[in-house]
Design a protein around this motif. Sequence first.
Motif, PDB file in Angstrom:
ATOM      1  N   HIS A   1      16.122  46.195  64.093  1.00  8.70           N
ATOM      2  CA  HIS A   1      15.048  45.274  63.672  1.00  8.70           C
ATOM      3  C   HIS A   1      14.657  44.163  64.670  1.00  8.70           C
ATOM      4  O   HIS A   1      14.036  43.359  63.974  1.00  8.70           O
ATOM      5  CB  HIS A   1      15.456  44.814  62.390  1.00  8.70           C
ATOM      6  N   GLY A   2      14.967  44.121  66.025  1.00 13.39           N
ATOM      7  CA  GLY A   2      14.280  43.325  66.988  1.00 13.39           C
ATOM      8  C   GLY A   2      15.155  41.800  66.670  1.00 13.39           C
ATOM      9  O   GLY A   2      16.473  42.093  66.458  1.00 13.39           O
ATOM     10  N   ASN A   3      14.685  41.015  66.988  1.00 10.11           N
ATOM     11  CA  ASN A   3      15.440  39.543  66.986  1.00 10.11           C
ATOM     12  C   ASN A   3      14.926  38.591  66.126  1.00 10.11           C
ATOM     13  O   ASN A   3      15.444  37.633  65.726  1.00 10.11           O
ATOM     14  CB  ASN A   3      15.593  39.023  68.360  1.00 10.11           C
ATOM     15  N   ALA A   4      13.684  38.576  65.659  1.00 12.35           N
ATOM     16  CA  ALA A   4      12.975  37.632  64.814  1.00 12.35           C
ATOM     17  C   ALA A   4      13.741  37.207  63.591  1.00 12.35           C
ATOM     18  O   ALA A   4      13.703  36.126  63.270  1.00 12.35           O
ATOM     19  CB  ALA A   4      11.468  37.691  64.741  1.00 12.35           C
ATOM     20  N   TRP A   5      14.243  38.380  63.012  1.00 11.72           N
ATOM     21  CA  TRP A   5      14.826  38.253  61.625  1.00 11.72           C
ATOM     22  C   TRP A   5      16.159  37.506  61.711  1.00 11.72           C
ATOM     23  O   TRP A   5      16.594  37.028  60.698  1.00 11.72           O
ATOM     24  CB  TRP A   5      15.130  39.527  60.895  1.00 11.72           C
ATOM     25  N   ARG A   6      16.785  37.277  63.073  1.00 13.19           N
ATOM     26  CA  ARG A   6      17.974  36.649  63.156  1.00 13.19           C
ATOM     27  C   ARG A   6      17.832  35.197  63.846  1.00 13.19           C
ATOM     28  O   ARG A   6      18.985  34.495  63.861  1.00 13.19           O
ATOM     29  CB  ARG A   6      18.902  37.482  63.999  1.00 13.19           C
ATOM     30  N   LEU A   7      16.704  34.922  64.099  1.00 12.84           N
ATOM     31  CA  LEU A   7      16.256  33.662  64.283  1.00 12.84           C
ATOM     32  C   LEU A   7      15.547  32.392  63.734  1.00 12.84           C
ATOM     33  O   LEU A   7      14.867  33.207  62.978  1.00 12.84           O
ATOM     34  CB  LEU A   7      15.793  33.668  66.005  1.00 12.84           C
ATOM     35  N   PRO A   8      15.573  31.170  63.908  1.00 13.13           N
ATOM     36  CA  PRO A   8      14.791  30.412  62.898  1.00 13.13           C
ATOM     37  C   PRO A   8      13.283  30.553  63.206  1.00 13.13           C
ATOM     38  O   PRO A   8      12.759  30.521  64.436  1.00 13.13           O
ATOM     39  CB  PRO A   8      15.300  28.992  63.153  1.00 13.13           C
ATOM     40  N   TRP A   9      12.312  30.399  62.262  1.00 13.82           N
ATOM     41  CA  TRP A   9      10.913  30.180  62.378  1.00 13.82           C
ATOM     42  C   TRP A   9      10.503  28.739  62.140  1.00 13.82           C
ATOM     43  O   TRP A   9      11.450  28.155  61.431  1.00 13.82           O
ATOM     44  CB  TRP A   9      10.359  31.176  61.556  1.00 13.82           C
ATOM     45  N   ARG A  10       9.410  28.445  62.482  1.00 14.85           N
ATOM     46  CA  ARG A  10       8.993  27.014  62.095  1.00 14.85           C
ATOM     47  C   ARG A  10       7.742  27.049  61.286  1.00 14.85           C
ATOM     48  O   ARG A  10       7.042  28.021  61.257  1.00 14.85           O
ATOM     49  CB  ARG A  10       8.374  26.436  63.481  1.00 14.85           C
ATOM     50  N   ALA A  11       7.756  26.140  60.364  1.00 13.44           N
ATOM     51  CA  ALA A  11       6.688  26.126  59.121  1.00 13.44           C
ATOM     52  C   ALA A  11       5.762  25.335  59.822  1.00 13.44           C
ATOM     53  O   ALA A  11       5.780  24.090  60.305  1.00 13.44           O
ATOM     54  CB  ALA A  11       7.165  25.580  57.868  1.00 13.44           C
ATOM     55  N   GLY A  12       4.469  25.418  59.240  1.00  9.35           N
ATOM     56  CA  GLY A  12       3.147  24.740  59.558  1.00  9.35           C
ATOM     57  C   GLY A  12       2.185  25.082  58.512  1.00  9.35           C
ATOM     58  O   GLY A  12       2.002  26.336  57.953  1.00  9.35           O
ATOM     59  N   ASP A  13       1.082  24.151  58.252  1.00  5.11           N
ATOM     60  CA  ASP A  13      -0.119  24.597  57.657  1.00  5.11           C
ATOM     61  C   ASP A  13       0.348  24.975  56.433  1.00  5.11           C
ATOM     62  O   ASP A  13      -0.006  26.098  55.734  1.00  5.11           O
ATOM     63  CB  ASP A  13      -1.090  25.681  58.187  1.00  5.11           C
ATOM     64  N   VAL A  14       1.200  24.194  55.626  1.00  3.61           N
ATOM     65  CA  VAL A  14       1.654  24.657  54.295  1.00  3.61           C
ATOM     66  C   VAL A  14       0.828  23.804  53.115  1.00  3.61           C
ATOM     67  O   VAL A  14       0.367  22.692  53.174  1.00  3.61           O
ATOM     68  CB  VAL A  14       3.144  24.116  54.072  1.00  3.61           C
ATOM     69  N   SER A  15       0.220  24.730  52.316  1.00  2.00           N
ATOM     70  CA  SER A  15      -0.585  24.004  51.072  1.00  2.00           C
ATOM     71  C   SER A  15       0.284  24.699  49.665  1.00  2.00           C
ATOM     72  O   SER A  15       1.284  25.114  49.820  1.00  2.00           O
ATOM     73  CB  SER A  15      -1.794  24.501  51.114  1.00  2.00           C
ATOM     74  N   GLU A  16      -0.367  24.513  48.689  1.00  2.00           N
ATOM     75  CA  GLU A  16       0.236  24.846  47.390  1.00  2.00           C
ATOM     76  C   GLU A  16       0.477  26.196  47.526  1.00  2.00           C
ATOM     77  O   GLU A  16       1.722  26.605  46.836  1.00  2.00           O
ATOM     78  CB  GLU A  16      -0.591  24.375  46.267  1.00  2.00           C
ATOM     79  N   SER A  17      -0.430  26.956  47.931  1.00  2.00           N
ATOM     80  CA  SER A  17      -0.402  28.811  47.655  1.00  2.00           C
ATOM     81  C   SER A  17      -0.273  29.485  48.948  1.00  2.00           C
ATOM     82  O   SER A  17      -0.269  30.370  48.832  1.00  2.00           O
ATOM     83  CB  SER A  17      -1.364  29.034  46.711  1.00  2.00           C
ATOM     84  N   ARG A  18      -0.340  28.441  49.971  1.00  2.00           N
ATOM     85  CA  ARG A  18      -0.312  29.302  51.424  1.00  2.00           C
ATOM     86  C   ARG A  18       0.734  28.600  52.396  1.00  2.00           C
ATOM     87  O   ARG A  18       0.849  27.350  52.301  1.00  2.00           O
ATOM     88  CB  ARG A  18      -1.617  29.060  51.971  1.00  2.00           C
ATOM     89  N   ALA A  19       1.303  29.389  53.276  1.00  2.00           N
ATOM     90  CA  ALA A  19       2.009  28.734  54.470  1.00  2.00           C
ATOM     91  C   ALA A  19       1.842  29.472  55.718  1.00  2.00           C
ATOM     92  O   ALA A  19       1.397  30.934  55.478  1.00  2.00           O
ATOM     93  CB  ALA A  19       3.465  28.799  54.033  1.00  2.00           C
TER      94      ALA A  19
END
Length: 310
Positions: free
Chosen positions: A98-116
Amino acid sequence: MNAATADKLIELRHGARRVLLAPEIGGAIAAFDETRDGRAIDWLRPATLAALAARDPLGMASFPLLPYCNRIRDASFVFDGAPVDLSGDGNAFAHALHGNAWRLPWRAGDVSESRARLHFLHEPSRAAGRHWPFAYEATQDIALDALRLTVTISARNLSDRPMPFGMGHHPYYPRTRNTRIHARVAAMWHSTPDLLPTHAGPHPCVDAMASNEGMSADAFDLDNNFAVWSRSATIAWPDEARSITLEACAPFDHMVVYAPAAHPDLLCVEPVSNVADWLNLDVGRALTGGAVLLPGESVSATFAWTTRVD
């Protein structure tokens, strides 16, 4: 849920519908649920408190697959004439998974009530999870509305050389004795005992999924890729008068069904862009999927879950 865990989750809402995101746990979706007529409905299998505390992506509701889906034989392949060794990337499985992205942290940005929007940056190093030798960046745009949950995955090759690439998502659905799967596929990839594909061909489950009744999640012992699907699959709970339909666009041209007999509580129906071990299979790209991104080249694709209660 303790405060430390809750602080790291992002909640999206649309009316009585809710999505919980866990950016630091592999950019995962932790829950997708709603309350209807006083009844709580889980559309995806929710993460448990224990899974959240352990930061276990396999315990989430769904997680992204980048820069490839499924297994790579012996964690190695040859690309552009050069060997690529993934055995030191910290993957605990016999074959790279499955690669590596699922085992490493992501960063959140542009979060609204119903979107991220969630961001991921991979820069190769010898650290665990960083042995993929190509730099790339990725985003997930996640949007919730009255009918569906939509995810758009985008990725860009940041290397100065071509990069092999695949992507997908790994959703878990509630599995009961009455769960049915409806889908139209051309063939199933048959596999070795350690789940590496050998050939695409007929199987009774292909006809069962295409039938009016659909295929019972308990009918077969499955952990298989499926070729040439209609990019639509419905998971139904007829005794609960509800269903959820997964629809995807290219290059999500392949589907995985995971319904293991040994674990009757697990069910996955996954949109993916490549079959397992595609980099080592000696068949045409049309059958295996996967892509090669040139330096600076990007790819983007969308899938969505549409829910229905009768």
